[in-house]
Design a protein around this motif. Structure first.
Motif, PDB file in Angstrom:
ATOM      1  N   UNK A   1       0.790  -1.227   0.000  1.00 35.09           N
ATOM      2  CA  UNK A   1       0.000   0.000   0.000  1.00 35.09           C
ATOM      3  C   UNK A   1       0.822   1.277   0.000  1.00 35.09           C
ATOM      4  N   UNK A   2       2.147   1.189   0.177  1.00 37.34           N
ATOM      5  CA  UNK A   2       2.980   2.379   0.068  1.00 37.34           C
ATOM      6  C   UNK A   2       3.896   2.299  -1.157  1.00 37.34           C
ATOM      7  N   UNK A   3       3.563   1.401  -2.070  1.00 38.01           N
ATOM      8  CA  UNK A   3       4.236   1.354  -3.351  1.00 38.01           C
ATOM      9  C   UNK A   3       3.390   2.113  -4.378  1.00 38.01           C
TER      10      UNK A   3
ATOM     11  N   UNK B   1      -0.120  -1.481  -6.898  1.00 42.47           N
ATOM     12  CA  UNK B   1      -1.288  -1.858  -6.088  1.00 42.47           C
ATOM     13  C   UNK B   1      -2.382  -2.424  -6.990  1.00 42.47           C
ATOM     14  N   UNK B   2      -2.643  -1.756  -8.096  1.00 41.08           N
ATOM     15  CA  UNK B   2      -3.697  -2.202  -9.009  1.00 41.08           C
ATOM     16  C   UNK B   2      -3.345  -3.540  -9.663  1.00 41.08           C
TER      17      UNK B   2
ATOM     18  N   UNK C   1      -2.943   5.431  -2.815  1.00 38.12           N
ATOM     19  CA  UNK C   1      -3.601   4.130  -2.666  1.00 38.12           C
ATOM     20  C   UNK C   1      -4.949   4.310  -1.974  1.00 38.12           C
ATOM     21  N   UNK C   2      -4.960   5.125  -0.916  1.00 40.48           N
ATOM     22  CA  UNK C   2      -6.216   5.425  -0.224  1.00 40.48           C
ATOM     23  C   UNK C   2      -7.227   6.035  -1.197  1.00 40.48           C
ATOM     24  N   UNK C   3      -6.777   6.940  -2.051  1.00 39.50           N
ATOM     25  CA  UNK C   3      -7.666   7.600  -3.005  1.00 39.50           C
ATOM     26  C   UNK C   3      -8.255   6.597  -3.995  1.00 39.50           C
ATOM     27  N   UNK C   4      -7.434   5.654  -4.467  1.00 38.35           N
ATOM     28  CA  UNK C   4      -7.936   4.604  -5.359  1.00 38.35           C
ATOM     29  C   UNK C   4      -9.045   3.826  -4.663  1.00 38.35           C
TER      30      UNK C   4
ATOM     31  N   UNK D   1      -6.784  -1.990   1.708  1.00 36.23           N
ATOM     32  CA  UNK D   1      -5.515  -2.386   2.323  1.00 36.23           C
ATOM     33  C   UNK D   1      -4.743  -1.210   2.903  1.00 36.23           C
ATOM     34  N   UNK D   2      -5.173   0.022   2.629  1.00 37.81           N
ATOM     35  CA  UNK D   2      -4.405   1.198   3.058  1.00 37.81           C
ATOM     36  C   UNK D   2      -4.758   1.666   4.455  1.00 37.81           C
TER      37      UNK D   2
END
Length: 258
Positions: free
Chosen positions: A12-14, A19-20, A66-69, A81-82
């Protein structure tokens, strides 16, 4: 930090593309995998920061993206997962705290802007809010980290949100202006860098003032009638509609009903 070392960080920090790539069996909003190709191209051209891979700035930026996705496209909170799902809370300018379920239901625009002069969160839902800003910013509304002030577990950072006002906002015509929002956030995270809480602080009216600066489409200035103009209409028999002449409807939506 090398590319190999950065790949050893939690997913989640990549980069969000990574992530996708590893998001399988996800319940996507709209039933399809989100495509960030154009967003990545615009970020490459317009970002004013180029954080080294694996730096704290890049890690924070990747985490929030990642949070925004997930906030925009994952409809099942259990698949996020974030964040730490059961503990996560988000607020803006010291306002109410929202859960992951709130974000899924209402979307980030509603919860981050709230009720203002030019945007009424109470009158919007996820779809209408998303459509408003996607229409106003057809090339996207980009986001990046500018500066990080403190390291985990309490991460304070400054960010930039921007887009080109090339579409219509609530019938206000586009100006082509690049509209930029600068703000700060505080993220409290776990040892493995999952978000426990997000506090956002920014002026939630300034960019809306710019979106509504132009007169609404279909409106015009109405001059106050003068005695002379009234006399002219009376002289030419225009003070009253002639027999058989249709009167103008008083309904404000009459122009749309044809």
């Amino acid at each position: 930090m090398t590319s190999t070392e950065s790949n050893s960080l939690p997913l989640w920090v990549q980069h969000r593309d990574k992530v996708l790539e590893q998001s399988t069996d996800v319940e996507w909003r709209y039933g399809k995998f989100p495509d960030y190709t154009r967003s990545n191209e615009n970020l490459a051209k317009e970002s004013i920061k180029n954080h080294p891979e694996g730096s704290l700035e890049a890690i924070v930026q990747n985490l929030v993206r990642t949070f925004d996705v997930e906030a925009n496209f994952k409809t099942n909170p259990q698949q996020w997962i974030s964040v730490v799902n059961e503990k996560f809370r988000m607020s803006t300018n010291g306002g109410p705290s929202y859960t992951v379920s709130d974000v899924v239901e209402s979307g980030t625009y509603k919860l981050l802007i709230g009720n203002t002069k030019h945007y009424k969160a109470a009158e919007e839902n996820f779809e209408t809010s998303t459509n408003l800003f996607h229409t106003a910013f057809p090339e996207g509304f980009q986001w990046e980290v500018l500066e990080v002030f403190s390291a985990p577990p309490t991460v304070a950072f400054k960010w930039r949100h921007w887009g080109h006002f090339n579409g219509v906002y609530k019938d206000h015509p586009p100006t082509g202006e690049t509209i930029e929002v600068i703000g700060m956030s505080i993220a409290r995270v776990t040892d493995d860098l999952k978000i426990l809480s997000l506090e956002h602080y920014y002026d939630n009216t300034k960019f809306l003032d710019k979106l509504t600066a132009g007169r609404k489409q279909g409106t015009s200035e109405q001059k106050q009638p003068t005695f002379w103009s009234f006399f002219q209409r009376l002289w030419h028999g225009e003070a009253k509609p002639q027999t058989g002449e249709l009167k103008v409807s008083a309904c404000p939506f009459s122009a749309l009903i044809r």
